[in-house]
Design a protein around this motif. Structure first.
Motif, PDB file in Angstrom:
ATOM      1  N   ALA A  97       0.819  -1.208   0.000  1.00  0.00           N
ATOM      2  CA  ALA A  97       0.000   0.000   0.000  1.00  0.00           C
ATOM      3  C   ALA A  97       0.855   1.260   0.000  1.00  0.00           C
ATOM      4  CB  ALA A  97      -0.930   0.000   1.209  1.00  0.00           C
ATOM      5  N   SER A  98       0.486   2.202  -0.835  1.00  0.00           N
ATOM      6  CA  SER A  98       1.133   3.511  -0.858  1.00  0.00           C
ATOM      7  C   SER A  98       0.487   4.443   0.152  1.00  0.00           C
ATOM      8  CB  SER A  98       1.017   4.128  -2.260  1.00  0.00           C
ATOM      9  OG  SER A  98       1.442   3.230  -3.255  1.00  0.00           O
ATOM     10  N   VAL A  99      -0.827   4.296   0.308  1.00  0.00           N
ATOM     11  CA  VAL A  99      -1.604   5.116   1.241  1.00  0.00           C
ATOM     12  C   VAL A  99      -2.730   4.256   1.807  1.00  0.00           C
ATOM     13  CG1 VAL A  99      -3.049   7.174   1.531  1.00  0.00           C
ATOM     14  CG2 VAL A  99      -1.140   7.226  -0.081  1.00  0.00           C
ATOM     15  N   ILE A 100      -2.991   4.399   3.109  1.00  0.00           N
ATOM     16  CA  ILE A 100      -4.160   3.789   3.733  1.00  0.00           C
ATOM     17  C   ILE A 100      -5.215   4.872   3.892  1.00  0.00           C
ATOM     18  CG2 ILE A 100      -5.056   2.736   5.853  1.00  0.00           C
ATOM     19  CD1 ILE A 100      -2.305   1.448   6.226  1.00  0.00           C
ATOM     20  N   VAL A 101      -6.452   4.550   3.531  1.00  0.00           N
ATOM     21  CA  VAL A 101      -7.541   5.529   3.581  1.00  0.00           C
ATOM     22  C   VAL A 101      -8.591   5.068   4.586  1.00  0.00           C
ATOM     23  CG1 VAL A 101      -9.282   6.779   2.249  1.00  0.00           C
ATOM     24  CG2 VAL A 101      -7.150   6.030   1.133  1.00  0.00           C
ATOM     25  N   VAL A 102      -8.940   5.955   5.515  1.00  0.00           N
ATOM     26  CA  VAL A 102      -9.989   5.657   6.497  1.00  0.00           C
ATOM     27  C   VAL A 102     -10.932   6.844   6.600  1.00  0.00           C
ATOM     28  CG1 VAL A 102      -8.547   4.084   7.857  1.00  0.00           C
ATOM     29  CG2 VAL A 102      -8.615   6.512   8.440  1.00  0.00           C
ATOM     30  N   GLY A 103     -12.170   6.574   6.967  1.00  0.00           N
ATOM     31  CA  GLY A 103     -13.136   7.640   7.199  1.00  0.00           C
ATOM     32  C   GLY A 103     -13.118   8.061   8.654  1.00  0.00           C
ATOM     33  N   GLU A 121      -5.769   5.211  15.453  1.00  0.00           N
ATOM     34  CA  GLU A 121      -5.047   4.014  15.893  1.00  0.00           C
ATOM     35  C   GLU A 121      -4.154   3.410  14.814  1.00  0.00           C
ATOM     36  OE1 GLU A 121      -4.938   2.579  18.884  1.00  0.00           O
ATOM     37  OE2 GLU A 121      -6.206   4.139  19.718  1.00  0.00           O
ATOM     38  N   VAL A 122      -4.435   3.712  13.565  1.00  0.00           N
ATOM     39  CA  VAL A 122      -3.745   3.044  12.465  1.00  0.00           C
ATOM     40  C   VAL A 122      -2.232   3.219  12.549  1.00  0.00           C
ATOM     41  CG1 VAL A 122      -3.398   3.054   9.968  1.00  0.00           C
ATOM     42  CG2 VAL A 122      -5.705   3.102  10.908  1.00  0.00           C
ATOM     43  N   LEU A 123      -1.771   4.426  12.885  1.00  0.00           N
ATOM     44  CA  LEU A 123      -0.335   4.700  12.876  1.00  0.00           C
ATOM     45  C   LEU A 123       0.426   3.924  13.942  1.00  0.00           C
ATOM     46  CD1 LEU A 123      -0.249   8.537  12.155  1.00  0.00           C
ATOM     47  CD2 LEU A 123       0.156   6.650  10.585  1.00  0.00           C
ATOM     48  N   ARG A 124      -0.278   3.352  14.888  1.00  0.00           N
ATOM     49  CA  ARG A 124       0.390   2.508  15.872  1.00  0.00           C
ATOM     50  C   ARG A 124       0.884   1.213  15.238  1.00  0.00           C
ATOM     51  NH1 ARG A 124      -1.158   3.921  21.200  1.00  0.00           N
ATOM     52  NH2 ARG A 124      -2.927   5.353  21.301  1.00  0.00           N
ATOM     53  N   LEU A 130      -1.193   7.914   5.779  1.00  0.00           N
ATOM     54  CA  LEU A 130      -2.580   7.680   6.170  1.00  0.00           C
ATOM     55  C   LEU A 130      -3.442   8.859   5.744  1.00  0.00           C
ATOM     56  CD1 LEU A 130      -4.777   6.162   7.852  1.00  0.00           C
ATOM     57  CD2 LEU A 130      -3.956   7.454   9.840  1.00  0.00           C
ATOM     58  N   LEU A 131      -4.470   8.604   4.959  1.00  0.00           N
ATOM     59  CA  LEU A 131      -5.398   9.635   4.507  1.00  0.00           C
ATOM     60  C   LEU A 131      -6.692   9.490   5.296  1.00  0.00           C
ATOM     61  CD1 LEU A 131      -6.199  11.934   2.582  1.00  0.00           C
ATOM     62  CD2 LEU A 131      -6.897  10.188   0.932  1.00  0.00           C
ATOM     63  N   ILE A 132      -7.026  10.520   6.071  1.00  0.00           N
ATOM     64  CA  ILE A 132      -8.235  10.517   6.883  1.00  0.00           C
ATOM     65  C   ILE A 132      -9.254  11.420   6.215  1.00  0.00           C
ATOM     66  CG2 ILE A 132      -9.220  11.048   9.146  1.00  0.00           C
ATOM     67  CD1 ILE A 132      -5.747  10.777   9.544  1.00  0.00           C
TER      68      ILE A 132
END
Length: 269
Positions: A97-103, A121-124, A130-132
């Protein structure tokens, strides 16, 4: 080829993040992977509504969402079972993955100490950009104006923005330095640090901007309201997301309050 890994729980918030990710992926020729994680029986989330979906139901819901995407987007889906953070980290490695996307849901009526979301929590678990995407986020896609908010301290090693250039299109970058209201703001050092860290590469243009605020998070919010960027870019140092300190960091405060998409570049160990 860039890969966007989009986490979904089939909520309207997650659907909004998926559509935003698809709008980014299409012109960039990026691959989109839609991921749903069913909680294991030992997970605290096993007793929430997310546990109501059987494997068959979850697969059907994934396929339904893939059918809503533009034909130009190359997309696949993945279904896993276990802890969300652990499975997300595994999927990020598997799909490169180049970027993780979450809402991010609406947290306006949620006390700060209870404002716990997957996005915080994702960055843990994984050192991946990370794209929020907030529930009410809007703006031009791909972005035309990007606001990078940093302090004037030397920046850690992160993923260079040059590698994400296909997602950024021909955006113009403003490097924002927020200082205390009683201190004269000189963004020169912050801008030089951003250049040295490779965070101005891949943009059509880059310029510094100084802003004063009662706090860094408040200053960033005020600057965003004035400058009207399409995307906010932040750097998260490891000390800010290891342990509970992340929940008290500037990054976490901005993520909780942001009304526009926030791309967080974590420090690479």
């Amino acid at each position: 080829m860039l890969t966007l890994l989009v986490l979904t729980d089939f909520s309207p918030v997650a659907d909004h993040a998926l559509q935003y990710a698809a709008a980014l992926a299409a012109p960039a020729g990026a691959h989109l992977v839609l991921l749903h994680v069913r909680p294991s029986l030992l997970s605290p989330r096993a007793f929430t509504a997310a546990a109501d979906y059987s494997e068959s139901q979850a697969n059907d819901l994934l396929q339904q969402r893939l059918r809503t995407l533009p034909a130009a987007v190359r997309a696949t889906c993945a279904l896993e079972r276990g802890d969300v953070g652990t499975e997300l980290a595994t999927a990020a490695r598997r799909h490169k993955a180049s970027v993780i996307v979450v809402g991010r849901p609406d947290l306006s009526n949620t006390p700060e100490e209870l404002a716990h979301t997957t996005s915080l929590e994702v960055l843990r678990h994984v050192a991946c950009p990370l794209l929020i995407v907030p529930h009410n986020a809007s703006g031009t896609v791909p972005p035309r104006q990007v606001l990078l908010a940093i302090d004037d301290q030397p920046l850690p090693t992160t993923h260079a923005t040059q590698t994400l250039q296909p997602l950024l299109g021909s955006a113009a970058l403003t490097v924002l330095h927020v200082s205390d209201e009683e201190v004269t703001n000189d963004p020169t050092r912050a801008f030089a640090n951003a250049q040295h860290a490779g965070l101005t590469a891949g943009f059509a243009s880059a310029q510094p901007n100084g802003f004063s605020g009662a706090s860094p998070a408040a200053g960033i919010a005020d600057a965003a309201a004035m400058l009207q960027p399409d995307l906010l870019l932040l750097v998260a140092r490891r000390r800010s997301f290891l342990g509970q300190l992340f929940h008290e960091s500037v990054t976490a405060a901005v993520v909780r309050e942001a009304r526009l998409p926030v791309l967080v570049l974590p420090e690479v160990a």
